[in-house]
Structures are given as structure tokens and as C-alpha cells.
Design a protein around this motif. Sequence first.
Motif, PDB file in Angstrom:
ATOM      1  N   LEU A   1      38.540  47.767 -27.863  1.00 20.83           N
ATOM      2  CA  LEU A   1      37.873  46.478 -27.665  1.00 20.83           C
ATOM      3  C   LEU A   1      36.364  46.677 -27.541  1.00 20.83           C
ATOM      4  O   LEU A   1      35.585  45.882 -28.089  1.00 20.83           O
ATOM      5  N   LEU A   2      35.963  47.731 -26.835  1.00 21.69           N
ATOM      6  CA  LEU A   2      34.531  48.043 -26.757  1.00 21.69           C
ATOM      7  C   LEU A   2      33.953  48.286 -28.140  1.00 21.69           C
ATOM      8  O   LEU A   2      32.869  47.805 -28.474  1.00 21.69           O
ATOM      9  N   ALA A   3      34.675  49.066 -28.935  1.00 22.44           N
ATOM     10  CA  ALA A   3      34.212  49.372 -30.279  1.00 22.44           C
ATOM     11  C   ALA A   3      34.092  48.116 -31.133  1.00 22.44           C
ATOM     12  O   ALA A   3      33.290  48.063 -32.068  1.00 22.44           O
ATOM     13  N   GLU A   4      34.868  47.099 -30.786  1.00 19.89           N
ATOM     14  CA  GLU A   4      34.818  45.828 -31.508  1.00 19.89           C
ATOM     15  C   GLU A   4      33.747  44.902 -30.946  1.00 19.89           C
ATOM     16  O   GLU A   4      33.588  43.783 -31.424  1.00 19.89           O
ATOM     17  N   GLY A   5      33.048  45.363 -29.893  1.00 21.12           N
ATOM     18  CA  GLY A   5      31.946  44.585 -29.342  1.00 21.12           C
ATOM     19  C   GLY A   5      32.244  43.846 -28.060  1.00 21.12           C
ATOM     20  O   GLY A   5      31.403  43.080 -27.572  1.00 21.12           O
TER      21      GLY A   5
END
Length: 241
Positions: free
Chosen positions: A80-84
Motif C-alpha cells: 500500500l505504501l508503494a502504491e502511495g
Amino acid sequence: MSRTEQYRAHLQQLCDWEFYLLAESRLPGPRANLGLVQAVADEGDEAQFRRWLALDATAAPVNTPGEFLPLCGAVGLGRLLAEGDRAALPALRAAAADPRWRVREGVAMALQRWGAADMDTLLIEMTDWAHGNRYEQRAAVAALCEPPLLRDQTTAEAVLAVLDNIMATIPGATDRRSDGFVALRKALGYGLSVAAVAAPPAGLALLARWSAVDDTDVRWIVRENWGKKRMEKIAGERERV
């Protein structure tokens, strides 16, 4: 099709994942099923990740199949972090101090997922964690000192700067017997060399500077890094520093 891809395909067909995850966790044992962890992180949703990560050491004891669920939850939040989705960050920072080492490792794996997507933003966040508690510092070291993330010398030099800030908290430390300090010391014992070989001039200069510091743990950290086989690549440049 890779094993992780096979797991992903299987998860897409399941309605209830938890029984399957517990059965395939490979826990108790020396190594959890990391291929399945990555598949779960790819296919799961935020509600699952947060529910699993909320399972404490009483509900999901160390080295039991139950521990696999918060491990998956941590790595999933990294997706989720990688998705922003920065809203996933507070839960991961709290989990960096989890008493279970696999959950703490899951936090590092989550941060590495973020770094693979946005290394610049990860570096900014880890600069803050470098001033946090020992477990947060350890998570920063473990997350950043991952060869695939050190794609260029500029990035590696920025990582070395974060490591340097963390090293500066070692001399004069009064918490050396704490579990957090021990975990950080172990991470620094390999992390400096990972970054050093990616940016040899800056890495060698950092190691040379810290080798002159009269501190038992600093000396151990420097010695451990020089003992890593990876350092053979730049050993010839040592005399020039």
C-alpha cells in the motif's frame, strides 16, 4: 510460472485465506514461507493487512503458524505504501518494535517494497527513523541496506549518510544491553558494507572514520563489516582513503 505466482493464482480462488496461510506458513521452523508472504502482499487488501498486523504476541505467538499472519500484514502494508498510501506508515512504524523478530523483519520487507517504488521518499522517511528508538533505527538499516535498492552511487551515498547518523548514536550509549540496541548492532554489523560497496569512496571514508572511534561496539561493527566477503571488491581501494 514461479512459486509466488502459483500462490497468487491459488489465493485468487480462495474465499477464506487464513486456514490456508496457517497450513502453508512453514512455522514452527527456521524460515517462514516468504514466497507466500509476497503473494499475500500482492493479492490481499488493507482490511486483511491491518487485522493481521494487529494480532499481538499473545494471539499469535513467536514461531507459530499464527505469527505468519502479522508478518503478511506488515509486508502487505508495504504494498500500500508503494502504491502511495502513506496512511499505512504509522502502523508499520509501531510494528518496527514488535517483540517478534519475524514481524520486525516484515516491516523491513515492507519498507523495501516502498523503496523499490519510491526510493527518494523512503530515504526521507528513514532519515526521520534514524532519530527514533533503537528498533526504528534497526528497521531503517535493514530496509535501506538492500542491494537492489542501491541502484546508483548517489542513492548509496544518501543511505550512507543515514547510517552515519545512526552510528553517531552508538558512542556513549547507555542502553547497550537492551534488545533494541542488540538488534541495531547486528544490523549495522552487515549494513555498512552493503552500502559501502555500492559507493566505495564514501563507504571507505565512513568506515575509516568510524574505525578511529574508541568504542567497543563501534569497533565491533566496523570489524564485522570488513569481514564480509562483499568487501573484497573494494579492499584494494582501502589504502587510498
